[in-house]
Design a protein around this motif. Structure first.
Motif, PDB file in Angstrom:
ATOM      1  N   TYR A 154       0.835  -1.198   0.000  1.00 48.14           N
ATOM      2  CA  TYR A 154       0.000   0.000   0.000  1.00 48.14           C
ATOM      3  C   TYR A 154       0.871   1.250   0.000  1.00 48.14           C
ATOM      4  CZ  TYR A 154      -4.209   2.728   0.823  1.00 48.14           C
ATOM      5  OH  TYR A 154      -5.245   3.604   0.666  1.00 48.14           O
ATOM      6  N   LYS A 155       1.944   1.209   0.769  1.00 51.28           N
ATOM      7  CA  LYS A 155       2.861   2.345   0.813  1.00 51.28           C
ATOM      8  C   LYS A 155       3.438   2.615  -0.576  1.00 51.28           C
ATOM      9  CE  LYS A 155       7.043   1.923   2.497  1.00 51.28           C
ATOM     10  NZ  LYS A 155       8.186   1.752   3.441  1.00 51.28           N
ATOM     11  N   GLU A 156       3.802   1.546  -1.270  1.00 49.93           N
ATOM     12  CA  GLU A 156       4.346   1.696  -2.618  1.00 49.93           C
ATOM     13  C   GLU A 156       3.300   2.267  -3.573  1.00 49.93           C
ATOM     14  OE1 GLU A 156       5.670  -2.195  -3.638  1.00 49.93           O
ATOM     15  OE2 GLU A 156       7.326  -2.203  -2.183  1.00 49.93           O
ATOM     16  N   VAL A 166      -4.102   4.386  -7.447  1.00 51.61           N
ATOM     17  CA  VAL A 166      -5.342   4.225  -6.685  1.00 51.61           C
ATOM     18  C   VAL A 166      -5.938   2.839  -6.888  1.00 51.61           C
ATOM     19  CG1 VAL A 166      -7.671   5.110  -6.337  1.00 51.61           C
ATOM     20  CG2 VAL A 166      -5.799   6.700  -6.783  1.00 51.61           C
ATOM     21  N   THR A 167      -5.811   2.274  -8.086  1.00 43.06           N
ATOM     22  CA  THR A 167      -6.356   0.945  -8.363  1.00 43.06           C
ATOM     23  C   THR A 167      -5.758  -0.091  -7.420  1.00 43.06           C
ATOM     24  OG1 THR A 167      -6.740   1.458 -10.698  1.00 43.06           O
ATOM     25  CG2 THR A 167      -6.598  -0.875 -10.097  1.00 43.06           C
ATOM     26  N   THR A 168      -4.454  -0.059  -7.242  1.00 45.40           N
ATOM     27  CA  THR A 168      -3.805  -1.000  -6.332  1.00 45.40           C
ATOM     28  C   THR A 168      -4.197  -0.723  -4.892  1.00 45.40           C
ATOM     29  OG1 THR A 168      -1.930  -1.315  -7.823  1.00 45.40           O
ATOM     30  CG2 THR A 168      -1.575  -1.865  -5.506  1.00 45.40           C
ATOM     31  N   GLN A 169      -4.320   0.549  -4.531  1.00 44.94           N
ATOM     32  CA  GLN A 169      -4.752   0.888  -3.170  1.00 44.94           C
ATOM     33  C   GLN A 169      -6.110   0.262  -2.869  1.00 44.94           C
ATOM     34  OE1 GLN A 169      -4.417   5.154  -2.279  1.00 44.94           O
ATOM     35  NE2 GLN A 169      -2.868   5.301  -3.877  1.00 44.94           N
ATOM     36  N   VAL A 170      -7.025   0.374  -3.807  1.00 49.18           N
ATOM     37  CA  VAL A 170      -8.359  -0.192  -3.622  1.00 49.18           C
ATOM     38  C   VAL A 170      -8.296  -1.719  -3.555  1.00 49.18           C
ATOM     39  CG1 VAL A 170     -10.628  -0.489  -4.688  1.00 49.18           C
ATOM     40  CG2 VAL A 170      -9.530   1.768  -4.680  1.00 49.18           C
ATOM     41  N   SER A 171      -7.480  -2.316  -4.401  1.00 50.00           N
ATOM     42  CA  SER A 171      -7.395  -3.781  -4.438  1.00 50.00           C
ATOM     43  C   SER A 171      -6.807  -4.368  -3.162  1.00 50.00           C
ATOM     44  CB  SER A 171      -6.557  -4.228  -5.651  1.00 50.00           C
ATOM     45  OG  SER A 171      -5.179  -3.942  -5.457  1.00 50.00           O
ATOM     46  N   LEU A 172      -6.046  -3.564  -2.428  1.00 49.13           N
ATOM     47  CA  LEU A 172      -5.421  -4.046  -1.197  1.00 49.13           C
ATOM     48  C   LEU A 172      -6.337  -3.933   0.019  1.00 49.13           C
ATOM     49  CD1 LEU A 172      -1.855  -2.553  -1.685  1.00 49.13           C
ATOM     50  CD2 LEU A 172      -2.398  -4.993  -1.502  1.00 49.13           C
ATOM     51  N   GLN A 173      -7.485  -3.253  -0.123  1.00 42.98           N
ATOM     52  CA  GLN A 173      -8.378  -3.061   1.022  1.00 42.98           C
ATOM     53  C   GLN A 173      -8.828  -4.373   1.674  1.00 42.98           C
ATOM     54  OE1 GLN A 173      -9.217  -0.104   2.538  1.00 42.98           O
ATOM     55  NE2 GLN A 173      -7.693   0.784   1.188  1.00 42.98           N
ATOM     56  N   PRO A 174      -9.212  -5.404   0.886  1.00 48.30           N
ATOM     57  CA  PRO A 174      -9.625  -6.657   1.537  1.00 48.30           C
ATOM     58  C   PRO A 174      -8.519  -7.296   2.375  1.00 48.30           C
ATOM     59  CG  PRO A 174     -10.417  -6.591  -0.723  1.00 48.30           C
ATOM     60  CD  PRO A 174      -9.469  -5.437  -0.572  1.00 48.30           C
ATOM     61  N   ALA A 175      -7.278  -7.262   1.873  1.00 51.31           N
ATOM     62  CA  ALA A 175      -6.164  -7.844   2.625  1.00 51.31           C
ATOM     63  C   ALA A 175      -5.888  -7.059   3.900  1.00 51.31           C
ATOM     64  CB  ALA A 175      -4.905  -7.890   1.751  1.00 51.31           C
ATOM     65  N   LEU A 176      -5.996  -5.733   3.820  1.00 50.17           N
ATOM     66  CA  LEU A 176      -5.805  -4.904   5.011  1.00 50.17           C
ATOM     67  C   LEU A 176      -6.893  -5.174   6.043  1.00 50.17           C
ATOM     68  CD1 LEU A 176      -4.835  -1.558   3.263  1.00 50.17           C
ATOM     69  CD2 LEU A 176      -3.338  -2.904   4.750  1.00 50.17           C
ATOM     70  N   LYS A 177      -8.127  -5.307   5.576  1.00 49.16           N
ATOM     71  CA  LYS A 177      -9.240  -5.562   6.483  1.00 49.16           C
ATOM     72  C   LYS A 177      -9.130  -6.941   7.124  1.00 49.16           C
ATOM     73  CE  LYS A 177     -14.314  -5.822   6.603  1.00 49.16           C
ATOM     74  NZ  LYS A 177     -15.552  -5.744   5.791  1.00 49.16           N
ATOM     75  N   PHE A 178      -8.835  -7.964   6.327  1.00 50.33           N
ATOM     76  CA  PHE A 178      -8.800  -9.327   6.840  1.00 50.33           C
ATOM     77  C   PHE A 178      -7.627  -9.532   7.794  1.00 50.33           C
ATOM     78  CE2 PHE A 178      -7.458 -13.784   6.588  1.00 50.33           C
ATOM     79  CZ  PHE A 178      -8.636 -14.416   6.957  1.00 50.33           C
ATOM     80  N   ASN A 179      -6.435  -9.162   7.361  1.00 47.26           N
ATOM     81  CA  ASN A 179      -5.258  -9.392   8.192  1.00 47.26           C
ATOM     82  C   ASN A 179      -5.155  -8.393   9.344  1.00 47.26           C
ATOM     83  OD1 ASN A 179      -3.837 -11.670   6.761  1.00 47.26           O
ATOM     84  ND2 ASN A 179      -4.085 -10.232   5.070  1.00 47.26           N
TER      85      ASN A 179
END
Length: 224
Positions: free
Chosen positions: A71-73, A80-93
């Motif tokens: 996400y930092k990268e 923004v597309t990658t930021q959005v795609s990482l939301q599920p992993a951030l929420k779950f982990n």
């Protein structure tokens, strides 16, 4: 404005910061248990505790650190597309790390019995009796479909206790607004090696190791 993610300190305190702050964050670490793996026996055996803490929780921590680094990268690149795609992993982990950090402190080899003082008064006020509360939280936890958690939370706006269930590793406060006081993990990895698929037996046993001092401290802190 960027969305925010909630995490816990080693003490279990909830920390919330904008995701933009991840650029200067420190990596999350697996908290130590306040007791030995075998300390909760016979109610939860040592093998379960060892695997649950050192494997499952550790995996959430490791995957959360990886997701935050990606996400930092993405932030640095304006992706923004990658930021959005990482939301599920951030929420779950992130949720897995929050939930388990609370869970370990909610348990104690000296636990069980009933709470005292203000927490007990609040339970009687909001549920009628401790027995009713215990039966309701047990029923909600048994009824979780698949994997998830049963929770006792505090509704700060209404000034009362509430029971809720969350699916998977969804964090209670981040998804319902309730402040977590007591969480019961009903993922199969929390009980299967000892109780097989009989979740009600695990839930009957776990009341013998609930750390009411910890739950009471959380209740007192969230009322301030």
């Amino acid at each position: 404005m960027l969305p925010s993610v909630s995490f816990c300190s080693r003490s279990g305190a909830k920390l919330t910061a904008p995701l933009g702050c991840l650029v200067s964050r420190q990596k999350h670490t697996l908290p130590d248990l306040p007791y030995d793996y075998g300390a909760l026996e016979p109610h939860i055996n040592a093998e379960i505790m060892q695997l649950h803490h050192s494997k499952h929780h550790a995996t959430y921590v490791n995957n959360l650190n990886v997701a935050e680094e990606k996400y930092k990268e993405a932030l640095a690149k304006g992706d923004v597309t990658t930021q959005v795609s990482l939301q599920p992993a951030l929420k779950f982990n992130g949720g897995g790390h929050i939930n388990h950090t609370i869970f370990w402190t909610n348990l104690s080899p000296k636990g069980g019995g009933e709470p005292k003082g203000e927490l007990m008064e609040a339970i009687k006020r909001d549920f009628g009796s401790f027995t009713n509360f215990k039966e309701k939280l047990t029923a909600v936890s048994v009824g979780v479909q698949g994997s998830g958690w049963g929770w006792l939370g505090y509704n700060k706006e209404q000034g009362r206790l509430q029971i809720a269930a969350c699916a998977n590793q969804d964090p209670l406060q981040g998804t319902t607004g309730l402040i977590p006081l007591l969480g019961i993990d009903v993922w199969e990895h929390a009980y299967y090696l000892q109780y097989k698929n009989v979740r009600p037996d695990y839930l009957k046993a776990i009341w013998n190791v609930i750390n009411w001092e910890n739950v009471s401290s959380r209740y007192a802190a969230c009322k301030k």
